[in-house]
Write an enzyme that holds these catalytic residues in place. Structure first.
Site, PDB file in Angstrom:
ATOM      1  N   GLY A   1     -27.219  -1.306  28.339  1.00  0.00           N
ATOM      2  CA  GLY A   1     -28.398  -1.253  29.196  1.00  0.00           C
ATOM      3  C   GLY A   1     -29.092   0.078  29.038  1.00  0.00           C
ATOM      4  N   SER A   2     -29.845   0.450  30.041  1.00  0.00           N
ATOM      5  CA  SER A   2     -30.657   1.656  29.916  1.00  0.00           C
ATOM      6  C   SER A   2     -29.802   2.921  30.066  1.00  0.00           C
ATOM      7  CB  SER A   2     -31.754   1.645  30.974  1.00  0.00           C
ATOM      8  OG  SER A   2     -31.166   1.645  32.245  1.00  0.00           O
ATOM      9  N   THR A   3     -30.329   4.019  29.556  1.00  0.00           N
ATOM     10  CA  THR A   3     -29.606   5.291  29.638  1.00  0.00           C
ATOM     11  C   THR A   3     -29.458   5.724  31.090  1.00  0.00           C
ATOM     12  OG1 THR A   3     -30.358   5.882  27.434  1.00  0.00           O
ATOM     13  CG2 THR A   3     -29.657   7.700  28.837  1.00  0.00           C
ATOM     14  N   LYS A  36     -20.636  -9.290  33.976  1.00  0.00           N
ATOM     15  CA  LYS A  36     -21.844  -9.477  34.781  1.00  0.00           C
ATOM     16  C   LYS A  36     -23.057  -9.562  33.856  1.00  0.00           C
ATOM     17  CE  LYS A  36     -24.813  -6.834  36.847  1.00  0.00           C
ATOM     18  NZ  LYS A  36     -26.005  -7.674  36.646  1.00  0.00           N
ATOM     19  N   CYS A  94     -32.790  -2.507  21.584  1.00  0.00           N
ATOM     20  CA  CYS A  94     -32.428  -1.095  21.617  1.00  0.00           C
ATOM     21  C   CYS A  94     -32.581  -0.454  20.246  1.00  0.00           C
ATOM     22  CB  CYS A  94     -30.991  -0.966  22.089  1.00  0.00           C
ATOM     23  SG  CYS A  94     -29.902  -2.034  21.153  1.00  0.00           S
ATOM     24  N   GLU A 121     -38.383   5.404  25.521  1.00  0.00           N
ATOM     25  CA  GLU A 121     -38.202   4.028  25.059  1.00  0.00           C
ATOM     26  C   GLU A 121     -39.156   3.108  25.824  1.00  0.00           C
ATOM     27  OE1 GLU A 121     -34.608   1.943  26.234  1.00  0.00           O
ATOM     28  OE2 GLU A 121     -34.358   1.253  24.177  1.00  0.00           O
ATOM     29  N   GLU A 175     -23.563   1.384  25.483  1.00  0.00           N
ATOM     30  CA  GLU A 175     -24.583   1.047  24.473  1.00  0.00           C
ATOM     31  C   GLU A 175     -25.918   1.177  25.174  1.00  0.00           C
ATOM     32  OE1 GLU A 175     -23.919   0.455  21.441  1.00  0.00           O
ATOM     33  OE2 GLU A 175     -21.810  -0.088  21.431  1.00  0.00           O
ATOM     34  N   GLY A 215     -26.692   3.828  32.547  1.00  0.00           N
ATOM     35  CA  GLY A 215     -25.465   4.298  31.903  1.00  0.00           C
ATOM     36  C   GLY A 215     -24.876   5.501  32.627  1.00  0.00           C
TER      37      GLY A 215
HETATM   38  P1  NAD Z   1     -30.586  -1.921  32.936  1.00  0.00           P
HETATM   39  O1  NAD Z   1     -29.818  -0.666  32.724  1.00  0.00           O
HETATM   40  O2  NAD Z   1     -31.609  -1.955  33.988  1.00  0.00           O
HETATM   41  O3  NAD Z   1     -29.605  -3.123  33.257  1.00  0.00           O
HETATM   42  C1  NAD Z   1     -28.534  -3.492  32.407  1.00  0.00           C
HETATM   43  C2  NAD Z   1     -27.480  -4.176  33.230  1.00  0.00           C
HETATM   44  O4  NAD Z   1     -26.955  -3.233  34.164  1.00  0.00           O
HETATM   45  C3  NAD Z   1     -27.974  -5.366  34.067  1.00  0.00           C
HETATM   46  O5  NAD Z   1     -26.965  -6.361  34.087  1.00  0.00           O
HETATM   47  C4  NAD Z   1     -28.137  -4.752  35.452  1.00  0.00           C
HETATM   48  O6  NAD Z   1     -28.000  -5.696  36.494  1.00  0.00           O
HETATM   49  C5  NAD Z   1     -26.990  -3.761  35.475  1.00  0.00           C
HETATM   50  N1  NAD Z   1     -27.157  -2.657  36.414  1.00  0.00           N
HETATM   51  C6  NAD Z   1     -28.301  -2.122  36.900  1.00  0.00           C
HETATM   52  N2  NAD Z   1     -28.036  -1.118  37.767  1.00  0.00           N
HETATM   53  C7  NAD Z   1     -26.685  -1.006  37.832  1.00  0.00           C
HETATM   54  C8  NAD Z   1     -25.777  -0.159  38.531  1.00  0.00           C
HETATM   55  N3  NAD Z   1     -26.220   0.792  39.372  1.00  0.00           N
HETATM   56  N4  NAD Z   1     -24.470  -0.317  38.342  1.00  0.00           N
HETATM   57  C9  NAD Z   1     -23.999  -1.250  37.498  1.00  0.00           C
HETATM   58  N5  NAD Z   1     -24.799  -2.107  36.814  1.00  0.00           N
HETATM   59  C10 NAD Z   1     -26.124  -1.982  36.960  1.00  0.00           C
HETATM   60  O7  NAD Z   1     -31.174  -2.277  31.515  1.00  0.00           O
HETATM   61  P2  NAD Z   1     -32.115  -3.490  31.148  1.00  0.00           P
HETATM   62  O8  NAD Z   1     -33.501  -3.145  31.586  1.00  0.00           O
HETATM   63  O9  NAD Z   1     -31.486  -4.763  31.634  1.00  0.00           O
HETATM   64  O10 NAD Z   1     -32.003  -3.509  29.560  1.00  0.00           O
HETATM   65  C11 NAD Z   1     -32.823  -2.748  28.752  1.00  0.00           C
HETATM   66  C12 NAD Z   1     -32.105  -1.499  28.296  1.00  0.00           C
HETATM   67  O11 NAD Z   1     -30.898  -1.844  27.621  1.00  0.00           O
HETATM   68  C13 NAD Z   1     -32.905  -0.713  27.291  1.00  0.00           C
HETATM   69  O12 NAD Z   1     -32.830   0.641  27.599  1.00  0.00           O
HETATM   70  C14 NAD Z   1     -32.185  -0.978  25.980  1.00  0.00           C
HETATM   71  O13 NAD Z   1     -32.335  -0.003  25.008  1.00  0.00           O
HETATM   72  C15 NAD Z   1     -30.785  -1.110  26.417  1.00  0.00           C
HETATM   73  N6  NAD Z   1     -30.026  -1.836  25.408  1.00  0.00           N
HETATM   74  C16 NAD Z   1     -29.101  -1.149  24.655  1.00  0.00           C
HETATM   75  C17 NAD Z   1     -28.403  -1.810  23.650  1.00  0.00           C
HETATM   76  C18 NAD Z   1     -27.400  -1.099  22.778  1.00  0.00           C
HETATM   77  O14 NAD Z   1     -26.586  -1.769  22.159  1.00  0.00           O
HETATM   78  N7  NAD Z   1     -27.401   0.222  22.695  1.00  0.00           N
HETATM   79  C19 NAD Z   1     -28.625  -3.154  23.428  1.00  0.00           C
HETATM   80  C20 NAD Z   1     -29.571  -3.804  24.198  1.00  0.00           C
HETATM   81  C21 NAD Z   1     -30.256  -3.137  25.201  1.00  0.00           C
END
Ligand code: NAD
Length: 487
Positions: free
Chosen positions: A225-227, A172, A281, A381, A247, A230
């Site tokens: 994605g975000s913590t 996704k 990130c 962050e 991640e 996660g």
């Molecule tokens: P986000 O957590 O909002 O979304 C990430 C993904 O998760 C998107 O595809 C979103 O649609 C999906 N998502 C959202 N809610 C969900 C749920 N309840 N269940 C399942 N999936 C869901 O993050 P973002 O705003 O898209 O990205 C930015 C964040 O990602 C920052 O915190 C950044 O640090 C982190 N990030 C981490 C790494 C790493 O490798 N550690 C790399 C890039 C980005």
């Protein structure tokens, strides 16, 4: 432009017919509308991946590798088109999409293409008379969820090892930036990946993402994605106790010592925070400066930041583009008030640029803020072109600041003192540390975090192992096992 879901080798509409508008961050216009996957679509995708798994996992590893190698070539062949899509959709300056995203995506698929037939099991020296061997078996169907900051590259980081190891995939992309991933799916079909091996289900997180994370037919969920999200993924995964790889966010400390090559450190620190508008990130978002060089450093660093060319991502001269969404731009700018409320000093930027040509886009000026280690802008962050400056006097203070957040992903240090460099590199609680450089990544080098930055690793042998189960097989070759129950 591809706008549908990719399930079982075909582009299809979402069952419920929903769509999501995709915006151009440069001017706020709608680029296109994409099909919005919901639970039922995810179920179809998982069913297709389940059907494809037996043949894909039994295919000779070298054959799976050959398909990934062909895909890498295709990505290079269509590199300009993919770079254009990525810049249009995310706001990455085209020079970065062409020069970094596309080559890194191809390199990652190529690395794991080569890795497919190098993943070996082992033979364990057990008791005489027995043969014990360990196979690395694929997990099955894996779910993968990626964010919007590097959609093209993360597609390869996630799919490369999973496919090479013999898993099938339901991925996704972020609802904000699905375009390059859908084009990759089309290229995969062209080079001969069998239907169902890869399925792409763009959709919202709380619907499509949630279903993928909780789906009983998915053996592992790999999330970037975000913590906060996660944590939700971990909860959703509990139903079938699927494996989870996370991640998550970061608050990278980039430490400049008083013996550093200041020119190199100024350039490196600017790259660390302003590349991709700070939406990384691993961004060096805490600039930790030795008090003896801080003023000289900041003078040069501020001048460099002020000279960065903001503009249309499709202009080859542009060095910094817009943030990827309006909502995110607002969030980043809201941290300026947060900083001021806690008494931090805004040294540069802190608002949208004045240029009328950028007024409709989601732009933010390179922003430099000096704060205290406990301030929110030094702890949370921000994920934008927003760097928090902190000062230190001793190596111990530098280490305490570096380790003073809940995160532990990227980190950097600039010094000419070898012993200090190695000592601190092992002392910093982070998955990655760069010495006299920053943000280096390579498909062979493990990438991931500790603490609130997540667990599991992408890239390298670590990633291949993370996409397999160790299966131990015992053979009685010629051991005489006395009966346990004597009759
Ligand atoms: P986000 O957590 O909002 O979304 C990430 C993904 O998760 C998107 O595809 C979103 O649609 C999906 N998502 C959202 N809610 C969900 C749920 N309840 N269940 C399942 N999936 C869901 O993050 P973002 O705003 O898209 O990205 C930015 C964040 O990602 C920052 O915190 C950044 O640090 C982190 N990030 C981490 C790494 C790493 O490798 N550690 C790399 C890039 C980005």
């Amino acid at each position: 432009m591809l706008t549908k879901l990719f399930i079982d080798g075909r582009f299809v509409d979402a069952l419920a017919g929903g769509t999501i508008d995709v915006y151009n961050p440069h001017d706020g216009s709608v680029i296109t509308s994409i099909a919005a996957a919901e639970s039922a679509d995810v179920d179809l995708a998982v069913a297709a991946a389940t059907r494809a798994f037996p043949a894909w996992s039994r295919m000779a590893a070298a054959e799976r590798g050959r398909l990934l190698l062909k895909l890498a070539d295709k990505i290079e062949q269509y590199g300009d088109e993919l770079a254009h899509l990525e810049s249009l959709d995310t706001g990455h300056p085209i020079r970065d999409s062409r020069g970094l995203d596309v080559p890194r995506t191809a390199a990652c698929f190529r690395y794991f293409g080569g890795m497919a037939d190098k993943l070996q099991g082992s033979v364990i020296p057990v008791e005489t008379g027995f043969l014990n061997y360990v196979q690395r078996a694929p997990i099955g169907v894996v779910g993968q969820i990626v964010p919007w900051n590097f959609p093209l590259m993360f597609t390869s980081w996630k799919m490369g090892p999973a496919l090479a190891a013999g898993n099938t995939v339901v991925l996704k992309p972020s609802e904000l930036t699905p375009l390059s991933t859908l084009r990759i799916a089309e290229l995969m079909a062209e080079v001969g990946f069998p239907p169902g091996v890869v399925n792409i289900v763009p959709g919202y997180g709380h619907t499509a993402g949630q279903r993928l994370a909780e789906h009983p037919g998915v053996g592992k969920i790999a999330f970037t994605g975000s913590t906060a999200t996660g944590r939700r993924i971990v909860e959703a995964s509990q139903g079938n106790l699927k494996r989870v790889q996370l991640e998550l966010g970061g608050k990278g400390a980039n430490i400049v010592f008083d013996d550093a090559d200041l020119d190199a450190a100024v350039n490196g620190a600017a790259w660390a925070i302003f590349h991709n508008q700070g939406q990384a990130c691993i961004a060096g978002s805490r600039l930790v400066l030795h008090e003896r060089v801080a003023d000289a450093f900041l003078e040069r660093f501020s001048a460099l930041a002020a000279s960065i060319r903001l503009g249309d991502p499709l202009d080859p001269e542009t060095e910094m583009g817009p943030l990827t969404s309006a909502q995110h731009r607002d969030r980043v700018l809201s941290y300026v008030a947060v900083a001021q409320e806690q008494g931090a000093r805004i040294l540069a930027g802190g608002k949208a640029p004045d240029a009328a040509t950028l007024a409709q886009g989601y732009y933010v000026q390179p922003t430099i803020v000096e704060a205290k280690p406990e301030d929110r802008v030094a702890q949370e962050e921000v994920f934008g072109p927003f760097v928090t400056v902190l000062r230190f006097g001793t190596d111990e203070e530098a280490l305490a600041i570096a380790n003073g957040t809940a995160y532990g992903l990227g980190s950097g240090l600039w010094t000419r003192d070898l012993s200090r460099a190695h000592k601190l590199a092992s002392g910093i609680h982070a998955g990655m540390c760069w010495i006299n450089c920053y943000k280096r990544v390579n498909p062979g080098s493990p990438f991931g975090g500790v603490g609130q930055s997540g667990y599991g690793r992408e890239m390298g042998f670590e990633a291949m192992h993370d996409y397999t189960e160790a299966r131990s097989v015992w053979v009685n070759v010629d051991a005489k096992v006395p009966p346990h129950f004597k009759r």
